[in-house]
Motif scaffolding. Structure first.
Motif, PDB file in Angstrom:
ATOM      1  N   VAL A  21       0.838  -1.201   0.000  1.00 53.85           N
ATOM      2  CA  VAL A  21       0.000   0.000   0.000  1.00 53.85           C
ATOM      3  C   VAL A  21       0.869   1.246   0.000  1.00 53.85           C
ATOM      4  O   VAL A  21       0.644   2.191  -0.771  1.00 53.85           O
ATOM      5  N   ASP A  35       2.484   1.763  -3.449  1.00 57.98           N
ATOM      6  CA  ASP A  35       1.547   2.313  -4.430  1.00 57.98           C
ATOM      7  C   ASP A  35       1.363   3.807  -4.209  1.00 57.98           C
ATOM      8  O   ASP A  35       1.280   4.590  -5.176  1.00 57.98           O
ATOM      9  N   GLU A  36       1.278   4.225  -2.948  1.00 57.54           N
ATOM     10  CA  GLU A  36       1.083   5.642  -2.653  1.00 57.54           C
ATOM     11  C   GLU A  36       2.301   6.463  -3.072  1.00 57.54           C
ATOM     12  O   GLU A  36       2.159   7.550  -3.651  1.00 57.54           O
ATOM     13  N   ASP A  91      -7.735   9.129   1.743  1.00 57.75           N
ATOM     14  CA  ASP A  91      -7.660   7.788   1.164  1.00 57.75           C
ATOM     15  C   ASP A  91      -6.269   7.184   1.305  1.00 57.75           C
ATOM     16  O   ASP A  91      -6.098   5.974   1.075  1.00 57.75           O
ATOM     17  N   PHE A  92      -5.284   7.984   1.652  1.00 58.84           N
ATOM     18  CA  PHE A  92      -3.919   7.484   1.806  1.00 58.84           C
ATOM     19  C   PHE A  92      -3.753   6.898   3.204  1.00 58.84           C
ATOM     20  O   PHE A  92      -4.132   7.512   4.202  1.00 58.84           O
ATOM     21  N   HIS A 119       1.735  10.897   3.313  1.00 59.34           N
ATOM     22  CA  HIS A 119       1.397  10.839   1.892  1.00 59.34           C
ATOM     23  C   HIS A 119       0.101  11.618   1.619  1.00 59.34           C
ATOM     24  O   HIS A 119      -0.021  12.293   0.593  1.00 59.34           O
ATOM     25  N   TYR A 147      -0.347  14.809  -0.919  1.00 59.78           N
ATOM     26  CA  TYR A 147      -1.378  14.874  -1.950  1.00 59.78           C
ATOM     27  C   TYR A 147      -2.236  16.130  -1.776  1.00 59.78           C
ATOM     28  O   TYR A 147      -2.656  16.753  -2.756  1.00 59.78           O
ATOM     29  N   GLN A 194      -5.656   1.847  -7.053  1.00 64.49           N
ATOM     30  CA  GLN A 194      -5.080   0.964  -6.033  1.00 64.49           C
ATOM     31  C   GLN A 194      -5.178   1.608  -4.654  1.00 64.49           C
ATOM     32  O   GLN A 194      -5.503   0.934  -3.657  1.00 64.49           O
ATOM     33  N   VAL A 195      -4.904   2.903  -4.598  1.00 69.26           N
ATOM     34  CA  VAL A 195      -5.016   3.623  -3.325  1.00 69.26           C
ATOM     35  C   VAL A 195      -6.471   3.621  -2.855  1.00 69.26           C
ATOM     36  O   VAL A 195      -6.758   3.414  -1.669  1.00 69.26           O
ATOM     37  N   SER A 215      -7.509   0.182  -1.454  1.00 65.67           N
ATOM     38  CA  SER A 215      -7.020   0.020  -0.083  1.00 65.67           C
ATOM     39  C   SER A 215      -7.835   0.863   0.886  1.00 65.67           C
ATOM     40  O   SER A 215      -8.160   0.429   1.991  1.00 65.67           O
ATOM     41  N   SER A 216      -8.180   2.089   0.469  1.00 62.63           N
ATOM     42  CA  SER A 216      -8.971   2.965   1.330  1.00 62.63           C
ATOM     43  C   SER A 216     -10.337   2.370   1.612  1.00 62.63           C
ATOM     44  O   SER A 216     -10.845   2.442   2.745  1.00 62.63           O
TER      45      SER A 216
END
Length: 390
Positions: free
Chosen positions: A184, A187-188, A213-214, A219, A223, A279-280, A283-284
């Motif tokens: 995770v 990806d971030e 969402d991170f 991170h 963002y 992808q983020v 995971s979120s």
């Protein structure tokens, strides 16, 4: 003494003493009982009533012995360990047979807490499993099931299902680390590197990806800085990003370090921002589903919380998941389905399902003077009705 066990025994004992009490318990189902033997007995008593057992037509105040023995025989076909002596234990556990609806209400309340707990556990398990597989379908399915259960229980209890925040709000607990945390975080970092290297890629994700969402708060703050630069139409590169982070105090308070910024700005900026953003988001979604499930379970395990409040607080706890889900569907080009309005009970006579909830709220006729020596009867209209339950 277990209050729920006592309530289950009392409601069964009241029906064994007075078969006519079943007419006041149409809203109570066998699966609302916790113990299997109680489920079987209540189902058996209902079957005897539906089959027209002679005890229902008996004019005596005491039901015939066949009412008890036939109930035991019928229940024994579906459960083991039921003895002929146990019904007498149930009868002795019932203080007043005419209080059966109140005892049944207690049983229903316990079933509501138990059902919400079970479905919250399933949602948490599905979210964890989806996180391991890189999927979201299981979590979304069980979230829908839990929402449906809450709406159904609200109608059974006689309340309007609507999200209500607890007051005071629950104590914030430290969130568990995300499943596959290394993947995770990678990806971030890749996504942020792409956005720094190719600022126009912000247009691919800014409409549905949020800082929350991170999984890594640092991170998410980076963002947020990129989003602010993009919103103001300012250039995006490693220097402007560093300056924005400094202006927001992220370097001074230790949220970000020079090493973190260097690792992201010097990273490989190749790849699809949209794919990495998904992808983020994936995971979120699973992380939020697990958090919501833990919050709902914590509420359901609070035995002092009234069912109406429990249902509405649980719907509120699912709110963050609904928000992430809507944005996930936007990211995948699937518009969110329109919200369905909760079903309203018809006007006029309350349906059988809500009679339990209204039982102690409905003014009842005062007993005749002969039933209360030395006092005059009080008209029912003179007593203000209760405000109801929540």
């Amino acid at each position: 003494m277990n209050p729920l066990l006592s309530a289950e025994q009392a409601v069964l004992g009241s029906v064994l003493l007075d078969p006519g009490q079943l007419a006041h318990l149409d809203w109570l189902a066998p699966d609302h009982f916790y113990r299997p033997v109680h489920q079987a007995l209540f189902a058996a008593l209902r079957k005897l009533r539906n089959d027209g057992h002679p005890a229902l037509a008996a004019e005596t105040s005491t039901p015939p012995l066949s009412w008890v023995t036939d109930a035991v025989d019928e229940a024994s076909r579906h459960v083991r360990g039921l003895t002929a002596a146990y019904p007498h234990t149930l009868i002795s556990a019932c203080p007043r047979s005419e209080h059966a609806p109140v005892y049944g209400r207690m049983v229903l309340e316990g079933a509501i807490h138990r059902s919400i707990t079970e479905h919250a556990i399933r949602l948490h398990q599905a979210a964890r499993a989806d996180a391991l597989r890189g999927e979201v379908e299981g979590a979304l399915h069980h979230a829908d099931v839990l929402t449906g259960v809450l709406n159904d229980l609200a109608r059974r209890w006689g309340t309007e299902p609507r999200p209500v925040a607890p007051a005071p709000p629950p104590t914030t607990t430290v969130a568990a680390p995300p499943v596959r945390a290394d993947q995770v975080a990678e990806d971030e970092r890749f996504l942020l590197a792409v956005l720094v290297e190719r600022p126009r890629a912000m247009d691919e994700v800014v409409g549905w990806l949020r800082p929350g969402d991170f999984a890594d708060p640092a991170h998410g703050q980076l963002y947020r800085c990129l989003g602010a630069l993009h919103h103001r139409g300012e250039p995006i590169d490693r220097i402007t990003l560093l300056w924005e982070a400094q202006q927001r105090g992220l370097l001074a308070d230790g949220t970000l370090s020079d090493d973190q910024l260097t690792a992201i700005c010097d990273g490989v900026g190749a790849g699809s921002a949209e794919w990495l953003g998904e992808q983020v988001m994936r995971s979120s979604l699973t992380r939020t589903a697990a958090t919501s499930a833990r919050a709902v379970r914590s509420l359901a395990e609070n035995e002092t919380l009234a069912p109406g409040r429990l249902i509405n607080h649980a719907l509120h706890a699912l709110g963050p998941l609904d928000d992430v889900r809507t944005r996930w569907q936007t990211a995948n080009g699937r518009p969110a389905p329109p919200p369905t309005a909760p079903a309203h009970a018809p006007t006029g006579t309350p349906p059988a399902q809500v009679r339990a909830a209204l039982y102690r709220s409905t003014p009842r006729a005062a007993p005749p003077p002969s039933a209360r020596p030395g006092s005059a009867p009080i008209p029912a209209t003179a007593r203000p009705p209760s405000r109801g339950h929540s």
